[in-house]
Write a protein that holds these residues in place. Sequence first.
Motif, PDB file in Angstrom:
ATOM      1  N   THR A 142       0.820  -1.219   0.000  1.00 51.26           N
ATOM      2  CA  THR A 142       0.000   0.000   0.000  1.00 51.26           C
ATOM      3  C   THR A 142       0.856   1.272   0.000  1.00 51.26           C
ATOM      4  O   THR A 142       0.421   2.302  -0.461  1.00 51.26           O
ATOM      5  CB  THR A 142      -0.981   0.037   1.191  1.00 51.26           C
ATOM      6  N   ARG A 162       3.519   3.234  -4.316  1.00 54.59           N
ATOM      7  CA  ARG A 162       2.478   3.567  -5.275  1.00 54.59           C
ATOM      8  C   ARG A 162       3.058   4.137  -6.553  1.00 54.59           C
ATOM      9  O   ARG A 162       4.168   4.642  -6.576  1.00 54.59           O
ATOM     10  CB  ARG A 162       1.522   4.561  -4.649  1.00 54.59           C
ATOM     11  N   CYS A 166      -7.739  -2.874  -5.274  1.00 54.60           N
ATOM     12  CA  CYS A 166      -6.797  -2.301  -6.235  1.00 54.60           C
ATOM     13  C   CYS A 166      -6.898  -2.991  -7.589  1.00 54.60           C
ATOM     14  O   CYS A 166      -6.173  -2.647  -8.509  1.00 54.60           O
ATOM     15  CB  CYS A 166      -5.368  -2.425  -5.722  1.00 54.60           C
ATOM     16  N   ILE A 185      -6.379  11.496  -2.500  1.00 56.89           N
ATOM     17  CA  ILE A 185      -6.758  10.097  -2.420  1.00 56.89           C
ATOM     18  C   ILE A 185      -7.870   9.858  -3.419  1.00 56.89           C
ATOM     19  O   ILE A 185      -8.751  10.692  -3.605  1.00 56.89           O
ATOM     20  CB  ILE A 185      -7.190   9.659  -1.008  1.00 56.89           C
ATOM     21  N   HIS A 186      -7.769   8.719  -4.053  1.00 57.90           N
ATOM     22  CA  HIS A 186      -8.727   8.435  -5.111  1.00 57.90           C
ATOM     23  C   HIS A 186      -9.929   7.708  -4.534  1.00 57.90           C
ATOM     24  O   HIS A 186     -10.113   6.534  -4.746  1.00 57.90           O
ATOM     25  CB  HIS A 186      -8.051   7.626  -6.215  1.00 57.90           C
ATOM     26  N   VAL A 187     -10.675   8.446  -3.730  1.00 63.46           N
ATOM     27  CA  VAL A 187     -11.867   7.855  -3.115  1.00 63.46           C
ATOM     28  C   VAL A 187     -12.941   8.929  -3.039  1.00 63.46           C
ATOM     29  O   VAL A 187     -12.654  10.111  -3.175  1.00 63.46           O
ATOM     30  CB  VAL A 187     -11.593   7.362  -1.675  1.00 63.46           C
ATOM     31  N   ILE A 246      -0.652   7.224   2.304  1.00 66.43           N
ATOM     32  CA  ILE A 246      -1.795   7.513   1.447  1.00 66.43           C
ATOM     33  C   ILE A 246      -2.403   6.214   0.903  1.00 66.43           C
ATOM     34  O   ILE A 246      -3.606   6.068   0.780  1.00 66.43           O
ATOM     35  CB  ILE A 246      -1.366   8.501   0.331  1.00 66.43           C
ATOM     36  N   GLU A 283      -6.186   4.917   1.449  1.00 64.34           N
ATOM     37  CA  GLU A 283      -7.062   4.598   0.344  1.00 64.34           C
ATOM     38  C   GLU A 283      -7.643   3.193   0.494  1.00 64.34           C
ATOM     39  O   GLU A 283      -8.824   2.974   0.261  1.00 64.34           O
ATOM     40  CB  GLU A 283      -6.266   4.705  -0.949  1.00 64.34           C
ATOM     41  N   CYS A 288     -10.280   3.342   3.132  1.00 65.96           N
ATOM     42  CA  CYS A 288     -11.429   4.082   2.624  1.00 65.96           C
ATOM     43  C   CYS A 288     -12.278   3.215   1.695  1.00 65.96           C
ATOM     44  O   CYS A 288     -13.490   3.175   1.783  1.00 65.96           O
ATOM     45  CB  CYS A 288     -10.907   5.265   1.826  1.00 65.96           C
ATOM     46  N   LYS A 289     -11.588   2.512   0.806  1.00 66.21           N
ATOM     47  CA  LYS A 289     -12.316   1.692  -0.167  1.00 66.21           C
ATOM     48  C   LYS A 289     -13.064   0.569   0.522  1.00 66.21           C
ATOM     49  O   LYS A 289     -14.175   0.224   0.153  1.00 66.21           O
ATOM     50  CB  LYS A 289     -11.344   1.139  -1.203  1.00 66.21           C
TER      51      LYS A 289
END
Length: 592
Positions: A85, A88, A122, A345-347, A361, A365, A368-369
Amino acid sequence: MAENPKIRTPIVCVMGHVDHGKTSLLDRIRGSSVVSSEAGAITQHIGATIVPIEAIRTMSGSMGKVPINIPGLLFIDTPGHHAFTTLRARGGALADMAILVVDINQGFQPQTIEALQILRNCKTPFVIAATKIDRIHGWRVNENESFISSFNKQNERVKGDVENKTYEIVGKLSELDFSADRFDRVADFQRNLAIVPLSAHTGEGIPDLLLIMIGLAQRYMSDELKLLVEGPGAGTVLEVKEERGLGTTLDVILYDGTLAVGDEIAVATQVDVVVTKVRSLLKPRPMQEILTEDRFERVKSVAAAAGIKVTAPNLEGVIAGSPFFVIRGNRDEVTEKIKREMTEIHVNLAEEGIVIKADTIGALEALCKELESKEIGVMRAEVGPVSRLDLVETETIKNPAFRVLLSFNTPLLPDAAEIIKDPLYTQVKVFEGKVIYQLIDQYVEWRDEQKRLMEKQRFEHVVMPAKIRLLPDCVFRQSNPAVVGVRVLGGKLRSDVNLIKLDGKKVGHLKTMQLRQESIREADEGLEVAISIEGATVGRQVSVGDDLFVDIPERHVKVLEKEMLKTLNTSTQEVLAEFTAMRRKTDPFWGK
Ligand SMILES: Nc1nc2c(ncn2[C@@H]2O[C@H](COP(=O)(O)OP(=O)(O)OP(=O)(O)O)[C@@H](O)[C@H]2O)c(=O)[nH]1
């Protein structure tokens, strides 16, 4: 050499539960690749091991006849999902693929499940390595053989044992909505997970594992692996290390383009972006030269994928997991890109939800996901330790079920730790954990319990249905208040309620209740109790032999019918139905 050099080496991360054998598997793969390659064919890397395709072909013997256009596999040397994680690239995981290690004798453990969730979120292709088959009782070792060939040499009992253990893993995976099978029975690798039974100690099954990884990469990932060898280098900082005589150095995995001495590069610190110039690029010296003074070999340039040590001025403060870019006349664009990657963050953040903090981060993420998939909203998500300010801000959340902070793998600063001890200071509930799904489970358990308690409190104030009959020869007092003996015909009789007749006429207020001279608050169907009724005189509003209802306010009926019905016993449900039927005779929508 590879038939199609335009496809780069896929980057692989090994994950799994503590002690299931991640490091041993990596060591074995490293060791076998050294043995299977011609001397000198192995390129040494920093923080990563490249297994060239020739080594895989040699290991797999006749199995390796399939056409392959991938140059090899690059294994990140640090196993575990923290590495996965943290490391990235382009806002996603650096690893293109993963191996999830499961001890075949122990099966699934908490971190196995967590790794699965991370990989699922992911969308990373992966293979299950069911390790330690040599520990299965009676297993006969056939060093370095393919799994099938060694399996076929085992006796029936051992074979049965392997099958059962593999099916246990298949079963567990199916509970988690993954369809899986032993690799040799998988027809569609995109739909089904392959399980490769193997041993890191004996090498059995390792060739199968590597071939399956290569197959997966070349069938399903060719597009993602297209390489821009000519382009500026792009990578991820694996580690920031002090090296004797070199100062602060960066161990970098380069996943795209090229990197050369003298290149201008940009990397992130906790607070900013550093732009600096590469002084030297270092690789580990080959084994046989280990005695020379310099531990590293200097190179002028490298092309992806590679693991390389970078020295340059001003690297202090750079953080592991930072993006690493070569600048070629696009400095602002690059620094902006790094800033975005470090903070974005891509959420989807929810308008109403909990607060989460994590150490990286990527971890943020992943958490969060996972919360999103459980329909738990996240209002704020940040990297870093938990501060007093975080608690103060969480405190302002209106809904108490969301006045919660989940802290994943990140410490509580002393001032924050101090105030959560005292409920007078903060009502924020803080949960800490190092395993995502356990952290979420803790929160969900607490939230459900809070909900139950709140419902219980609310329901306690709801007037319960009851029907009673005034018994003959039991009038103890005529009025002020009237005291009479009654039988509970149905429902649940509680004190402090209004009584009415079956036609709805008011009778009075049931103040207190006694059973054998003892005050009680509640009486169930069948009990005979003495009650006091304020505002009623026996012989006027009520008479011996009368049946009465407890009068239930309209909004309580709504709660009873819509929320509490399942919790009521049959007798109470029946009285409620009788009572509402009486009310609805004159107003069909009463209490609806
Ligand atoms: N018999 C046998 N033992 C194994 C095998 N793989 C690992 N082990 C043993 O299992 C133990 C744990 O292995 P590691 O490789 O350290 O496990 P790990 O998952 O890297 O552990 P952490 O880094 O602590 O999470 C060690 O004692 C290994 O020798 C195997 O294939 N067969």
